[in-house]
Enzyme design. Sequence first.
Site, short mmCIF file in Angstrom:
data_model
loop_
_atom_site.label_atom_id
_atom_site.label_comp_id
_atom_site.label_asym_id
_atom_site.label_seq_id
_atom_site.Cartn_x
_atom_site.Cartn_y
_atom_site.Cartn_z
N GLY A 127 -36.15 11.63 102.56
CA GLY A 127 -36.09 10.62 103.61
C GLY A 127 -35.48 11.18 104.88
O GLY A 127 -34.31 10.91 105.18
N TYR A 128 -36.25 11.96 105.60
CA TYR A 128 -35.78 12.56 106.86
C TYR A 128 -36.49 11.92 108.06
O TYR A 128 -35.92 11.20 108.83
CB TYR A 128 -36.02 14.07 106.85
N SER A 129 -37.80 12.20 108.20
CA SER A 129 -38.55 11.78 109.38
C SER A 129 -38.63 10.26 109.48
O SER A 129 -38.67 9.54 108.47
CB SER A 129 -39.96 12.36 109.35
N GLU A 244 -36.19 24.48 102.99
CA GLU A 244 -37.53 23.90 103.07
C GLU A 244 -38.46 24.81 103.86
O GLU A 244 -39.60 25.07 103.45
CB GLU A 244 -37.48 22.53 103.72
N ASN A 383 -43.86 23.86 114.71
CA ASN A 383 -43.73 25.29 115.03
C ASN A 383 -43.17 25.53 116.43
O ASN A 383 -42.45 26.51 116.66
CB ASN A 383 -45.09 25.98 114.89
N GLU A 384 -43.49 24.64 117.38
CA GLU A 384 -42.95 24.81 118.73
C GLU A 384 -41.42 24.72 118.71
O GLU A 384 -40.73 25.48 119.40
CB GLU A 384 -43.53 23.75 119.67
#
Length: 397
Positions: A127-129, A244, A383-384
Site C-alpha cells: 500500500g504505497y501509491s 523492490e 524511470n525519470e
Amino acid sequence: MNLTFTPEERAFRAEVRAFLADALPNDITERVRLGRYLRADDHTRWQNILSKRGWLAANWPKEYGGPGWSPVQRHIFDEECAAAHAPSIVPFGVNMVAPVIMKFGTDAQKKHYLPRILNNEDWWCQGYSEPGAGSDLAGLNTRAVRDGGHYIVNGQKTWTTLGQHANMLFCLVRTNPQAKKQAGISFLLIDMQSPGITVRPIITLDGAHEVNEVFLDNVRVPVENRVGEEGEGWTCAKFLLTHERTGIAGLGHARQALRHLKSVASQIKHRGKPLLELPSFRLRVVKAEIELMALEVTNLRVIAAARHGSVPGAESSLLKVRGSELRQEISELTRRALGPAALPFFPAFLYGDEPLDGELALRAAASAQYFNRRKLSIYGGANEIQKSIVAKTILGM
C-alpha cells in the site's frame, strides 16, 4: 555472461537444476513457458514447494531461517529458475516487507511475521501509491489517527498488485499532517480482513486483473502493527524501495526472454534468410545482449555489498532503469520479429486453460506481454525519477 565458477558453485548449480527438474510442476512450467498468466494457486503451490525445501527466502540470512547463500549462489538460483520456466516469487512478503521487519521491526514482530512469511502462510500486498501520490510518494494523503491502542486509517491506495489474493497489507500512512511531508509518515502492517477495507479491480491494457484499488474506511490497526517509530515510515519506505527496484530488473527472466527472441528470430525468414542474420535487426539483439551482460555484473556487485550489510543505494535505481528498459526492448523485438503473427489475442488461452496448437501458442502471448511490459518503466518509481536520483546521488548534479 561467462563467469568463472568454483567447483562448489558448479555443484550447487547441478543441485538446483536437479531440484527444478524433479519438483517444478509441469503444468506451471507450461503456463510460464507459453506466457500464460498464473493463478493464485500456481503461485502458492510453487512457493510451498520452495518453502519445504528451505529455498523460498533466497535472500534471507540463516539467523532468520534463510539458506544464507552467497551472491553467486543467488545469481545461479535465479538463472536456473528462469531457464526452467519457474514462476517469479511473489515479492511483497519475502523480498520487500521481510527485510524491513528484520531491520526496523520489534522482536515480537520478527517472531510473529517472519516465520509466517518463510512458511508461505501470508500473502502480502503493498500500500504505497495513491491517486495523487505515485512517483511523488511523500505526497500521500492516507491518514492514520491515534485512538488509544489503535490507529484509525482512512484513505485510498492504488495499483495494489495481486491485492485480490492478499491477507496482509504493508502500508504508508500520514500520522502527522503538520510535519514535513516525509517526516509525517508511518509504516503499518494491516490485516486485509479488517472491517472497512474494500478491494476493487483495475483491468489493465492486456485484459488482466493484476492490480487493484484499495479503500480504507475507518480501519482499526493495532499500534503494535507499526514498524519503527511514529513518523519514521519514510526511512522504512526508502529501504524497501531499494529492494523492490533491484528486483524489478528481472535479469534472469530477461535472459530467458532473450533466448526466446533469438530462437524466434532464427526461425522466421526475411528474403530467404533467418531474421537474426538481418544486420539491422541483429545489431539490436546483440546490443541488448551486451547490455544485459553488463547489468548482470552490476547486479552481482549490489548483491555482494548487501550480503556484507550495505543497503543498496542509487545502484538499485540504475538496475531498475536499465533492467526495465532492456525487458521492454526484448519484448518489442519479439513483437517485431513475429510481425502480423503477434497480433492474435486469446483471453481464454492467456487467463484460462483453453489449449492452442504448438506454434500459435508460443505466439499468442506476444502482444499481451508487450503491453504488460510497458508498466516496467513506471512502477517502483518512474524511470525519470530514478535518473534524477542517480544524477543527484552518484553524479552530484
